[in-house]
Design an enzyme around this catalytic site. Structure first.
Site, PDB file in Angstrom:
ATOM      1  N   GLU A 154       0.811  -1.229   0.000  1.00 16.40           N
ATOM      2  CA  GLU A 154       0.000   0.000   0.000  1.00 16.40           C
ATOM      3  C   GLU A 154       0.842   1.277   0.000  1.00 16.40           C
ATOM      4  OE1 GLU A 154      -2.899  -0.532   3.154  1.00 16.40           O
ATOM      5  OE2 GLU A 154      -3.451  -2.499   2.429  1.00 16.40           O
ATOM      6  N   GLU A 176      -5.852 -10.702  -1.758  1.00 18.16           N
ATOM      7  CA  GLU A 176      -6.685 -10.543  -0.553  1.00 18.16           C
ATOM      8  C   GLU A 176      -8.176 -10.512  -0.923  1.00 18.16           C
ATOM      9  OE1 GLU A 176      -5.351  -7.257   1.843  1.00 18.16           O
ATOM     10  OE2 GLU A 176      -3.247  -7.643   1.454  1.00 18.16           O
TER      11      GLU A 176
HETATM   12  O1  G3I Z   1      -4.274  -9.214  18.422  1.00 19.97           O
HETATM   13  C1  G3I Z   1      -5.015  -8.137  19.039  1.00 19.97           C
HETATM   14  C2  G3I Z   1      -5.723  -8.630  20.282  1.00 19.97           C
HETATM   15  O2  G3I Z   1      -4.761  -9.051  21.249  1.00 19.97           O
HETATM   16  C3  G3I Z   1      -6.595  -7.508  20.858  1.00 19.97           C
HETATM   17  O3  G3I Z   1      -7.354  -8.006  21.961  1.00 19.97           O
HETATM   18  C4  G3I Z   1      -7.541  -6.995  19.779  1.00 19.97           C
HETATM   19  C5  G3I Z   1      -8.325  -5.813  20.321  1.00 19.97           C
HETATM   20  O4  G3I Z   1      -9.184  -5.365  19.283  1.00 19.97           O
HETATM   21  O5  G3I Z   1      -6.798  -6.539  18.625  1.00 19.97           O
HETATM   22  C6  G3I Z   1      -6.041  -7.605  18.052  1.00 19.97           C
HETATM   23  O6  G3I Z   1      -5.330  -7.121  16.936  1.00 19.97           O
HETATM   24  C7  G3I Z   1      -6.159  -6.898  15.803  1.00 19.97           C
HETATM   25  C8  G3I Z   1      -5.580  -7.724  14.636  1.00 19.97           C
HETATM   26  O7  G3I Z   1      -6.290  -7.462  13.419  1.00 19.97           O
HETATM   27  C9  G3I Z   1      -5.640  -9.222  14.918  1.00 19.97           C
HETATM   28  O8  G3I Z   1      -6.981  -9.612  15.037  1.00 19.97           O
HETATM   29  C10 G3I Z   1      -6.078  -5.413  15.449  1.00 19.97           C
HETATM   30  O9  G3I Z   1      -6.724  -4.676  16.471  1.00 19.97           O
HETATM   31  C11 G3I Z   1      -6.788  -5.166  14.127  1.00 19.97           C
HETATM   32  O10 G3I Z   1      -6.558  -3.818  13.716  1.00 19.97           O
HETATM   33  C12 G3I Z   1      -6.166  -6.080  13.049  1.00 19.97           C
HETATM   34  O11 G3I Z   1      -6.899  -5.880  11.858  1.00 19.97           O
HETATM   35  C13 G3I Z   1      -6.227  -6.387  10.695  1.00 19.97           C
HETATM   36  C14 G3I Z   1      -6.021  -5.218   9.716  1.00 19.97           C
HETATM   37  O12 G3I Z   1      -5.379  -5.726   8.537  1.00 19.97           O
HETATM   38  C15 G3I Z   1      -5.159  -4.172  10.347  1.00 19.97           C
HETATM   39  O13 G3I Z   1      -4.953  -3.153   9.425  1.00 19.97           O
HETATM   40  C16 G3I Z   1      -7.119  -7.414  10.022  1.00 19.97           C
HETATM   41  O14 G3I Z   1      -7.244  -8.566  10.857  1.00 19.97           O
HETATM   42  C17 G3I Z   1      -6.513  -7.837   8.692  1.00 19.97           C
HETATM   43  O15 G3I Z   1      -7.402  -8.689   7.971  1.00 19.97           O
HETATM   44  C18 G3I Z   1      -6.240  -6.612   7.825  1.00 19.97           C
HETATM   45  O16 G3I Z   1      -5.623  -7.037   6.670  1.00 19.97           O
HETATM   46  C19 G3I Z   1      -5.228  -5.981   5.791  1.00 19.97           C
HETATM   47  C20 G3I Z   1      -3.993  -6.446   5.063  1.00 19.97           C
HETATM   48  O17 G3I Z   1      -2.989  -6.787   6.007  1.00 19.97           O
HETATM   49  C21 G3I Z   1      -3.505  -5.398   4.085  1.00 19.97           C
HETATM   50  N1  G3I Z   1      -4.571  -5.067   3.143  1.00 19.97           N
HETATM   51  C22 G3I Z   1      -5.813  -4.613   3.786  1.00 19.97           C
HETATM   52  C23 G3I Z   1      -6.323  -5.690   4.737  1.00 19.97           C
HETATM   53  C24 G3I Z   1      -7.649  -5.293   5.352  1.00 19.97           C
HETATM   54  O18 G3I Z   1      -7.473  -4.156   6.167  1.00 19.97           O
END
Ligand code: G3I
Length: 369
Positions: free
Chosen positions: A159, A264
């Site tokens: 990105e 994705e």
């Molecule tokens: O692991 C912590 C957990 O310990 C905590 O309790 C919880 C509280 O909300 O957060 C957890 O982390 C989260 C993580 O996913 C794992 O579940 C983060 O808050 C959350 O922001 C994170 O979101 C991820 C996102 O990227 C972050 O930008 C999504 O799962 C993931 O599918 C998404 O994937 C991205 C690609 O990497 C890049 N392209 C876009 C795509 C969608 O945003």
């Protein structure tokens, strides 16, 4: 050309010759697309850690490639300078090795989920270009060296370009300018000369973005840098992307000589919304943001399946340049979109539903082989 189901069935039966006749092999996604491209899924830690056994079964049966949804992002794997957290990423890689899958690393250089220490010094001020270069080289080299020979390819930079074609003003860009991208690819190739290297982004159908990436990749190749594929993330909705632009982008990226990957893939079934609405208003929340918490109406489900089928036709039409198609999750219940743009939203974007059933558009394809 699809491997006919009858051939698979006869093969399965022949391989059991002399043994108890077994049920014909269940048609699988990886068999269906065997002559076209790798078919993959993003894995979360619940699945990797055995907490979602039905999803685990789906991944092992249907997919021949996996990507780490979160565990290899810098804030997860390198939370403090010089301190790495390997356990989750090791479990992900071990899962792929054990199941003989093409393992994809996601992602080495990304502004989101960036370890807070990465671009700043102890006072919080941006570090110098030389310090950032050294930190990037150490991060990339340490991680890629650990998984050398196990990981097929890496999303090296994620990105980097805005939808209007401008460079995203990330800390990497602000400190190093455009050069951070070729530098990342140089460091990655030096770390593991055999690994495939990818650049990855969303909205890659947008013409302004497409033109910048085509130029960027051609410039990097002209400098002799290795870049194997351009990743179109493929996050879609019921009103985007324009499929003509999407197909033109596949062709444009392939014109660089790189492979194209859909990295994705998912498709929101709900109305496209933005955070601007007042989600604290429960009426707004329920009607706009979370209209179908108990399942999609039949007509919307049919429309979603028809759109996904159209995308599948486009991908098959370009299977000569598309080397991998990865869904950003296994089943609807695990999708990041269930919490986007706010927590609690119930979405239906993936290839398998919450009951672990393959969505109709794809089930029809597998059963018609
Ligand atoms: O692991 C912590 C957990 O310990 C905590 O309790 C919880 C509280 O909300 O957060 C957890 O982390 C989260 C993580 O996913 C794992 O579940 C983060 O808050 C959350 O922001 C994170 O979101 C991820 C996102 O990227 C972050 O930008 C999504 O799962 C993931 O599918 C998404 O994937 C991205 C690609 O990497 C890049 N392209 C876009 C795509 C969608 O945003």
């Amino acid at each position: 050309m699809k491997t006919p189901l009858i051939a698979l069935t006869l093969l399965a039966l022949a391989s059991c010759a002399g043994k108890q006749a077994q049920a014909p092999a269940e048609p699988t996604l990886k068999d269906y697309f065997a002559d076209d491209f790798l078919i993959g899924a993003a894995l979360n830690m619940d699945l990797i850690n055995g907490l979602d056994p039905k999803a685990d079964s789906i991944v092992r049966l249907h997919f021949n490639s996996i990507v780490a949804e979160n565990c290899m992002k810098s804030q997860e794997i390198h939370p403090e300078e010089g301190r790495y957290y390997w356990a989750a990423a090791d479990s992900f890689v071990d899962y792929g090795v054990k199941n003989d899958m093409a393992i994809i690393g996601h992602t080495l250089i990304w502004h989101s989920q960036l370890a807070p220490w990465f671009p700043v010094d102890s006072t919080g001020a941006k570090v110098s270009p030389d310090v950032l270069k050294e930190r990037m080289r150490d991060h990339i080299t340490t991680i890629m060296t650990r998984y050398k020979g196990k990981i097929k390819g890496w999303d090296v930079v994620n990105e980097a370009i805005e939808d209007d074609g401008s460079y995203r003003k990330t800390p990497f860009y602000e400190i190093l300018g455009e050069e951070y991208i070729p530098l990342a690819f140089q460091y990655a190739h030096e770390a593991d000369p055999d690994a495939e290297l990818y650049i990855n982004d969303y909205s890659m159908n947008k013409p302004a973005k497409r033109d910048v990436y085509v130029k960027l990749v051609n410039d990097m190749k002209a400098k002799g840098l290795r870049i194997d594929a351009i990743g179109m993330q493929g996050h879609m909705g019921m009103d985007y992307p324009d499929f003509t632009d999407f197909e033109k982008s596949i062709e444009a990226y392939a014109s660089t000589g790189c492979n194209v990957m859909i990295t994705e893939w998912d498709m929101s079934a709900l109305p496209t919304v933005s955070r601007s609405a007042n989600i604290s208003d429960s009426v707004v929340y329920n009607t706009l943001f979370n209209p179908y918490p108990d399942g999609l109406p039949a007509d919307l489900s049919d429309h979603w399946n028809a759109r996904m089928d159209s995308v599948t036709n486009i991908l098959l039409r370009h299977s000569d340049v598309i080397s991998r198609v990865t869904a950003w999750g296994t089943h609807d219940g695990m999708s990041w979109k269930n919490d986007f743009p706010m927590k609690g939203r119930v979405e239906y974007p993936l290839l398998f539903d919450r009951d672990y059933r393959l969505k109709p558009f794809m089930a029809r394809r597998l059963n018609q082989q």
